[in-house]
Scaffold this active site. Sequence first.
Site, PDB file in Angstrom:
ATOM      1  N   ASP A  70       0.849  -1.200   0.000  1.00  0.00           N
ATOM      2  CA  ASP A  70       0.000   0.000   0.000  1.00  0.00           C
ATOM      3  C   ASP A  70       0.880   1.244   0.000  1.00  0.00           C
ATOM      4  O   ASP A  70       1.546   1.537   0.997  1.00  0.00           O
ATOM      5  CB  ASP A  70      -0.912   0.035   1.234  1.00  0.00           C
ATOM      6  CG  ASP A  70      -1.726   1.329   1.266  1.00  0.00           C
ATOM      7  OD1 ASP A  70      -2.620   1.459   0.414  1.00  0.00           O
ATOM      8  OD2 ASP A  70      -1.449   2.201   2.110  1.00  0.00           O
TER       9      ASP A  70
ATOM     10  N   TYR B 128       3.188   9.773  -0.776  1.00  0.00           N
ATOM     11  CA  TYR B 128       4.309   9.225   0.009  1.00  0.00           C
ATOM     12  C   TYR B 128       5.635   9.414  -0.723  1.00  0.00           C
ATOM     13  O   TYR B 128       6.702   9.160  -0.150  1.00  0.00           O
ATOM     14  CB  TYR B 128       4.106   7.733   0.322  1.00  0.00           C
ATOM     15  CG  TYR B 128       2.851   7.385   1.082  1.00  0.00           C
ATOM     16  CD1 TYR B 128       2.073   8.361   1.695  1.00  0.00           C
ATOM     17  CD2 TYR B 128       2.426   6.065   1.199  1.00  0.00           C
ATOM     18  CE1 TYR B 128       0.910   8.037   2.377  1.00  0.00           C
ATOM     19  CE2 TYR B 128       1.274   5.731   1.882  1.00  0.00           C
ATOM     20  CZ  TYR B 128       0.514   6.713   2.455  1.00  0.00           C
ATOM     21  OH  TYR B 128      -0.633   6.374   3.129  1.00  0.00           O
TER      22      TYR B 128
ATOM     23  N   LYS C 177      -2.676   5.697  -4.139  1.00  0.00           N
ATOM     24  CA  LYS C 177      -3.733   6.682  -3.859  1.00  0.00           C
ATOM     25  C   LYS C 177      -3.489   7.957  -4.649  1.00  0.00           C
ATOM     26  O   LYS C 177      -2.347   8.393  -4.789  1.00  0.00           O
ATOM     27  CB  LYS C 177      -3.752   7.028  -2.364  1.00  0.00           C
ATOM     28  CG  LYS C 177      -3.682   5.816  -1.447  1.00  0.00           C
ATOM     29  CD  LYS C 177      -3.773   6.178   0.022  1.00  0.00           C
ATOM     30  CE  LYS C 177      -3.490   4.962   0.896  1.00  0.00           C
ATOM     31  NZ  LYS C 177      -2.070   4.651   1.077  1.00  0.00           N
TER      32      LYS C 177
ATOM     33  N   HIS D  41      -7.345   9.497  -1.873  1.00  0.00           N
ATOM     34  CA  HIS D  41      -6.653   9.518  -0.570  1.00  0.00           C
ATOM     35  C   HIS D  41      -7.554  10.011   0.554  1.00  0.00           C
ATOM     36  O   HIS D  41      -7.435   9.565   1.698  1.00  0.00           O
ATOM     37  CB  HIS D  41      -5.394  10.369  -0.672  1.00  0.00           C
ATOM     38  CG  HIS D  41      -4.326  10.003   0.301  1.00  0.00           C
ATOM     39  ND1 HIS D  41      -3.013   9.850  -0.044  1.00  0.00           N
ATOM     40  CD2 HIS D  41      -4.379   9.731   1.640  1.00  0.00           C
ATOM     41  CE1 HIS D  41      -2.300   9.512   1.031  1.00  0.00           C
ATOM     42  NE2 HIS D  41      -3.111   9.439   2.061  1.00  0.00           N
TER      43      HIS D  41
HETATM   44  P1  NDP Z   1       1.285   1.378  11.796  1.00  0.00           P
HETATM   45  O1  NDP Z   1       0.183   1.105  12.746  1.00  0.00           O
HETATM   46  O2  NDP Z   1       1.510   0.450  10.682  1.00  0.00           O
HETATM   47  O3  NDP Z   1       2.615   1.547  12.665  1.00  0.00           O
HETATM   48  C1  NDP Z   1       3.843   1.799  12.051  1.00  0.00           C
HETATM   49  C2  NDP Z   1       4.860   2.132  13.147  1.00  0.00           C
HETATM   50  O4  NDP Z   1       5.025   0.995  13.987  1.00  0.00           O
HETATM   51  C3  NDP Z   1       6.217   2.466  12.608  1.00  0.00           C
HETATM   52  O5  NDP Z   1       6.780   3.441  13.487  1.00  0.00           O
HETATM   53  C4  NDP Z   1       6.985   1.131  12.713  1.00  0.00           C
HETATM   54  O6  NDP Z   1       8.358   1.392  12.879  1.00  0.00           O
HETATM   55  C5  NDP Z   1       6.374   0.523  13.944  1.00  0.00           C
HETATM   56  N1  NDP Z   1       6.252  -0.933  13.925  1.00  0.00           N
HETATM   57  C6  NDP Z   1       5.925  -1.715  12.868  1.00  0.00           C
HETATM   58  N2  NDP Z   1       5.805  -3.000  13.231  1.00  0.00           N
HETATM   59  C7  NDP Z   1       6.062  -3.040  14.563  1.00  0.00           C
HETATM   60  C8  NDP Z   1       6.078  -4.093  15.511  1.00  0.00           C
HETATM   61  N3  NDP Z   1       5.810  -5.344  15.153  1.00  0.00           N
HETATM   62  N4  NDP Z   1       6.394  -3.780  16.803  1.00  0.00           N
HETATM   63  C9  NDP Z   1       6.658  -2.495  17.168  1.00  0.00           C
HETATM   64  N5  NDP Z   1       6.645  -1.462  16.301  1.00  0.00           N
HETATM   65  C10 NDP Z   1       6.344  -1.733  15.013  1.00  0.00           C
HETATM   66  O7  NDP Z   1       1.073   2.879  11.287  1.00  0.00           O
HETATM   67  P2  NDP Z   1       1.011   3.634   9.878  1.00  0.00           P
HETATM   68  O8  NDP Z   1       0.409   4.949  10.177  1.00  0.00           O
HETATM   69  O9  NDP Z   1       2.294   3.562   9.173  1.00  0.00           O
HETATM   70  O10 NDP Z   1      -0.090   2.850   9.035  1.00  0.00           O
HETATM   71  C11 NDP Z   1       0.212   1.758   8.203  1.00  0.00           C
HETATM   72  C12 NDP Z   1      -0.021   2.104   6.755  1.00  0.00           C
HETATM   73  O11 NDP Z   1      -1.338   2.616   6.552  1.00  0.00           O
HETATM   74  C13 NDP Z   1       0.874   3.231   6.214  1.00  0.00           C
HETATM   75  O12 NDP Z   1       2.200   2.830   5.995  1.00  0.00           O
HETATM   76  C14 NDP Z   1       0.118   3.592   4.971  1.00  0.00           C
HETATM   77  O13 NDP Z   1       0.344   2.632   3.957  1.00  0.00           O
HETATM   78  C15 NDP Z   1      -1.321   3.545   5.478  1.00  0.00           C
HETATM   79  N6  NDP Z   1      -1.790   4.862   5.963  1.00  0.00           N
HETATM   80  C16 NDP Z   1      -2.792   5.460   5.254  1.00  0.00           C
HETATM   81  C17 NDP Z   1      -3.296   6.674   5.633  1.00  0.00           C
HETATM   82  C18 NDP Z   1      -4.388   7.275   4.847  1.00  0.00           C
HETATM   83  O14 NDP Z   1      -4.711   8.457   5.041  1.00  0.00           O
HETATM   84  N7  NDP Z   1      -5.002   6.536   3.943  1.00  0.00           N
HETATM   85  C19 NDP Z   1      -2.773   7.404   6.800  1.00  0.00           C
HETATM   86  C20 NDP Z   1      -1.735   6.679   7.515  1.00  0.00           C
HETATM   87  C21 NDP Z   1      -1.292   5.445   7.107  1.00  0.00           C
HETATM   88  P3  NDP Z   1       9.503   0.555  12.064  1.00  0.00           P
HETATM   89  O15 NDP Z   1       9.350   0.900  10.620  1.00  0.00           O
HETATM   90  O16 NDP Z   1      10.778   1.082  12.649  1.00  0.00           O
HETATM   91  O17 NDP Z   1       9.271  -0.894  12.371  1.00  0.00           O
END
Ligand code: NDP
Length: 298
Positions: free
Chosen positions: A46, A51, A76, A109
């Site tokens: 995704d 991004y 998006k 988006h």
């Molecule tokens: P997430 O809930 O996926 O959390 C991501 C964070 O958690 C990062 O800081 C990552 O750091 C950390 N992390 C990942 N796996 C673990 C784990 N197993 N244990 C502990 N920490 C962990 O948040 P997002 O906001 O990134 O949402 C996911 C996806 O949703 C986005 O990447 C995007 O594709 C989408 N999105 C869409 C939006 C929209 O408006 N449509 C808005 C926001 C997100 P690290 O990389 O260091 O592991």
Amino acid sequence: MTTVPRYTLNNGVTLPVIGLGVFQTPPAETTSAVDTALRQGYRHIDTAAAYLNEREVGEGLRRSEIPREEVFVETKVWVSDYGTNETLHAFEKASAKLGLDQIDLLILHQPAVGIFERTIAAYKALEKLYADGRVRAIGISNFTPTSLPRLLGAVDTIPAVNQIEVHPYFAQRATQAANAAAGILTQAWSPIGGITFYGGLFGGPSRSTLNDPVLREIAAAHGKTPAQIMLRWHIQQGRQVIPKSTNPARIAENLDVFDVTLREDELARIDALDTGTGGGPDQDQPQPQFLQFQIPEA
Ligand code: NDP
């Protein structure tokens, strides 16, 4: 390698129940994260024009050498590209950056409520791209029980997905119910509550979902991590999830959730953590600042 179960969208196309998110994944780390995830068994990525890493997603896809048809690529269209011709051109930009002739799922988006007629024109452009076979499915993100009916009343194609913020601290049940009533799959963004900690919006790391005592207790009981428990909660309730990580061990951890089943009482305890407050912008209010951000040409 894990084989991930799939959901069937309302047009018959299928996608894995877990994908890799790449919001805030720096371009320099995106190719490697995507390649790592695909080698571990992920088959859905995704991304988004906003991004600024679609090109690197495409590179990761090619580097993995997984056949194109096995991977589900979602991106998006950003609000500054809403409008008939603008959105058709947004597809061309995304297609060129990804290096793909066809995109599996193209979504809006967010609703641009201050210029909703352009949001509708953008969605109609997605319908044309779908009719022309340029995309395999179309959808939306961040639509609410207010904006969703406005869209549905103006277009012919029910969106396949509505990607919204859902984690244990923000369940958005009314939006989930509106999605379900229309036959729209809810995709959970920030599925493990990323916005509760990277944004510091819930009071910093001590209020992070990852440190929640209930989630930690349930995780310990199953020999899993809080992140894995949250992902199970979503999947058992029928939501698609797109956890983001650039860390190979956490990318693997987030896929390793198919050997545990939460009981009804455990699901209910997680449901009870809902605060009713999310970390994203109010999508029923105009957000003119978003229109200032322009998506570069390919
Ligand atoms: P997430 O809930 O996926 O959390 C991501 C964070 O958690 C990062 O800081 C990552 O750091 C950390 N992390 C990942 N796996 C673990 C784990 N197993 N244990 C502990 N920490 C962990 O948040 P997002 O906001 O990134 O949402 C996911 C996806 O949703 C986005 O990447 C995007 O594709 C989408 N999105 C869409 C939006 C929209 O408006 N449509 C808005 C926001 C997100 P690290 O990389 O260091 O592991």
